[in-house]
Design a protein around this motif. Sequence first.
Motif, PDB file in Angstrom:
ATOM      1  N   LYS A 139       0.817  -1.214   0.000  1.00  0.00           N
ATOM      2  CA  LYS A 139       0.000   0.000   0.000  1.00  0.00           C
ATOM      3  C   LYS A 139       0.854   1.269   0.000  1.00  0.00           C
ATOM      4  O   LYS A 139       0.429   2.312  -0.501  1.00  0.00           O
ATOM      5  N   THR A 140       2.049   1.210   0.545  1.00  0.00           N
ATOM      6  CA  THR A 140       2.894   2.400   0.653  1.00  0.00           C
ATOM      7  C   THR A 140       4.015   2.431  -0.383  1.00  0.00           C
ATOM      8  O   THR A 140       4.938   3.225  -0.263  1.00  0.00           O
ATOM      9  N   THR A 141       3.950   1.582  -1.398  1.00  0.00           N
ATOM     10  CA  THR A 141       5.030   1.516  -2.390  1.00  0.00           C
ATOM     11  C   THR A 141       4.601   2.150  -3.708  1.00  0.00           C
ATOM     12  O   THR A 141       3.412   2.182  -4.042  1.00  0.00           O
ATOM     13  N   PRO A 142       5.568   2.635  -4.504  1.00  0.00           N
ATOM     14  CA  PRO A 142       5.237   3.182  -5.821  1.00  0.00           C
ATOM     15  C   PRO A 142       4.733   2.120  -6.786  1.00  0.00           C
ATOM     16  O   PRO A 142       4.058   2.433  -7.759  1.00  0.00           O
ATOM     17  N   GLN A 143       5.034   0.848  -6.505  1.00  0.00           N
ATOM     18  CA  GLN A 143       4.580  -0.221  -7.393  1.00  0.00           C
ATOM     19  C   GLN A 143       3.056  -0.291  -7.459  1.00  0.00           C
ATOM     20  O   GLN A 143       2.490  -0.694  -8.480  1.00  0.00           O
ATOM     21  N   LEU A 144       2.383   0.121  -6.396  1.00  0.00           N
ATOM     22  CA  LEU A 144       0.920   0.042  -6.376  1.00  0.00           C
ATOM     23  C   LEU A 144       0.309   0.910  -7.467  1.00  0.00           C
ATOM     24  O   LEU A 144      -0.505   0.443  -8.267  1.00  0.00           O
TER      25      LEU A 144
END
Length: 322
Positions: A259-264
Motif C-alpha cells: 500500500k505504501t510503495t510506488p509499485q501500487l
Amino acid sequence: MLKPCTRLHACLFATALICAATGVAAQESSRTTRLIVPYGAGTATDIAARAIAEKLAERTGKGVVVDNRPGANGIVAIQAVTSAPANGETLLFTNHSPFVINPHLYAGAGRDVARLTPVSLVTTGSYLMVATPSAGIQSIADLIKKAQASPGKVSYASYGVGSGPHLCMEMIQSSSKISLLHIPYKTGSLTDVVAGQVDVSTEPIANATPFVKEGKLKALAFTDERLPQVLPQVPAVSETIPGYRCDLWLAIFGPAAMKTTPQLSQLNESLRAIVAMPDIQKKIQDLGLVPKWAGPEEVERIVANDSRKWGDLIKQANIKVD
C-alpha cells in the motif's frame, strides 16, 4: 598524468562498474511476476488471469506467470501472497468469495484477507440461473410458484455450502419466503441438471450458455445486470424480485505493505490500460463477465459493502460449513 599501469586499473574498474550495472539491470528485467489464482486451470478466474498476464508482460517487459493454488477455500493462495515481499511481483488474482463470503464461514479467513492490499478491479458480472426442461420452470416467477405449492420439493444444485451460487439461491428463498431443497456439489453440477436429476442451478454464464443455446437447459434469469449480448431475451432476477442483486467480481490484490510503495500506482495504471484494450474486453465478455476497472479505494469500498451484505444473509439463514 596516470602511469600506464594506473590507467589500466582505472579502465578495468570502470568496465567492472558498467558490467555490474548491466547485470543488475538484466536481473531486474528478468524477474517474474506471479499472479496467484485460488482456483484450478480452465476456470473463468484462471482464463481471465491468463489474458491479463499476457498483456501485463507486454507492458512491463517482465515475465508474468499464472500460478494456480487451489485448496482450503482460497487460504493457500492468500497466504502465498501475504508472506511475499511488497514489490509487486507476487499478486492474488481472485473472485469475490475469499474476501466477502469466506470470512463469515471460516475461522481466520477474515484475518488473512485483511493482510492484503487492493490493487485493481478487473471485472464485474452475474451468474445465470437455469432449469432442466423437464422441471417445467420457465421463469423466476414459476420457480417461486412451484416452491410455494410444494415447500422443500423443488431442488437446486450449487458448488457447495457458502459458494456464490448457493447464496444466490438463499437470497431468493429469503426474499420470496419459499423453501427449496439444496443439493451441494463439490464440483460442477451441470451434468445432473441437464439430465433432470436436479431442477435448478445457478451457474457461471460461460458454463451454462452453450447448454441453453442447445435447448438442454432453460435460462431463467441473470442474477445481476442483464447481458443482452449473451442471451438477449433473458431478464434479470430483479425484474421479478425488486432489489435482488447477486453479483460477482474479479480483482487483484497484493501484500499489505504494498500500500505504501510506488509499485501500487504503477501496477494500477497498467491494469487500467489493459482492461480498456478491445481484445481484453472481448475475452472478458466471452466469459460472460463485464470488463470494469476500479482503483484501490473503490475495491476497498466494494469489499466492505459486499461483506456486510453476505454476512447478514449468512447469519440470517444460519449457514454453516462442516
